[in-house]
Design a protein around this motif. Structure first.
Motif, short mmCIF file in Angstrom:
data_model
loop_
_atom_site.label_atom_id
_atom_site.label_comp_id
_atom_site.label_asym_id
_atom_site.label_seq_id
_atom_site.Cartn_x
_atom_site.Cartn_y
_atom_site.Cartn_z
N VAL A 51 0.82 -1.21 0.00
CA VAL A 51 0.00 0.00 0.00
C VAL A 51 0.85 1.26 0.00
N PRO A 95 -13.47 2.02 2.99
CA PRO A 95 -12.48 1.29 3.79
C PRO A 95 -13.11 0.44 4.88
N LEU A 149 -3.84 4.81 6.96
CA LEU A 149 -4.22 5.06 5.57
C LEU A 149 -4.39 6.56 5.31
#
Length: 247
Positions: free
Chosen positions: A137, A156, A172
């Protein structure tokens, strides 16, 4: 985390929900797992209008091994939809972007500098696989930002592999993702664990956008179910930036 956007109070649409712009839907006909034809597109759009939603960014899937949509296929489907709206005298503002699966095909688009279809300005809607937690990621976000884009991470709360560690949502966000919650997630439509994760993201102030992620009439029925209305409104009121999209 610092945001390039200034949050504003949501503008009441005069409908069911305290926002009037949807930024994630699959209402274009015949190009992914959403509306199969223009007639269904109109049914879905009329349902959005009934809920007070007056504009939408349609975001068909782009998935390397399933839906290899591109600027042309999406533009054609958008034109069909606009013509159907005009023919049926339906007042609804619509434009198109895409929902990019962050797979090898997406990375190839970035590598070859193929122009992406943004939600607004340089902001692109992205998603992970539900089945497998991404192992790279950080590299993906780096590649997206290096090419001049800002990613929104779609729903998410629906990635089950994050449900055992809510701190991942903060991570994130820190990496550069704007987080988008699905409208129906807070109702329990996708399950209790998804609803709990959505509630955490919202309470933590991590959500920037909400989308219907509308695919079919079953979604529409739940969106317009009276029992869900107060729950949805109380969950999202004042917490999102949908109204800042330019139509």
């Amino acid at each position: 985390m610092f945001s390039i956007f200034k949050k504003k109070p949501l503008i009441s649409s005069g409908g069911i929900f305290p926002f009037s712009a949807d930024m994630h839907s699959h209402i274009l006909p015949g190009i992914d797992d959403g509306a199969p034809d223009a007639a269904t597109s109109l049914i879905l759009i009329k349902g959005l209008i009934a809920a007070g939603i007056t504009s939408a960014v349609a975001t068909p899937h782009i998935i390397g091994d399933l839906y290899r949509n591109n600027n042309e296929t999406i533009a054609n489907a958008l034109e069909i939809t606009k013509n159907a709206l005009k023919e049926n005298q339906i007042d609804f503002k619509i434009k198109a972007a895409a929902e990019y699966m962050m797979d090898d095909y997406f990375l190839e688009l970035l590598r070859t500098k193929t122009p992406l279809l943004p939600i607004k300005d340089n902001i692109v809607l992205t998603e992970f696989s539900y089945a497998e937690k991404p192992s790279n990621v950080e590299q993906i976000v780096y590649n997206i930002i290096t090419e001049g884009y800002r990613p929104i991470l779609a729903h998410p709360e629906r990635y089950g592999y994050y449900h055992d560690d809510y701190q991942k949502y903060h991570y994130l966000s820190e990496l550069g993702f704007l987080l988008q919650i699905n409208l129906l997630s807070v109702t329990g439509y996708y399950g209790k664990s998804v609803a709990k994760a959505a509630a955490y993201i919202l309470k933590a102030g991590l959500a920037s956008y909400v989308g219907t992620d509308l695919h079919h009439e079953r979604h529409l029925a739940e969106i317009n179910r009276p029992a869900n209305h107060s729950l949805i409104v109380s969950s999202f009121s004042g917490k999102i930036m949908n109204e800042e999209m330019a139509f």
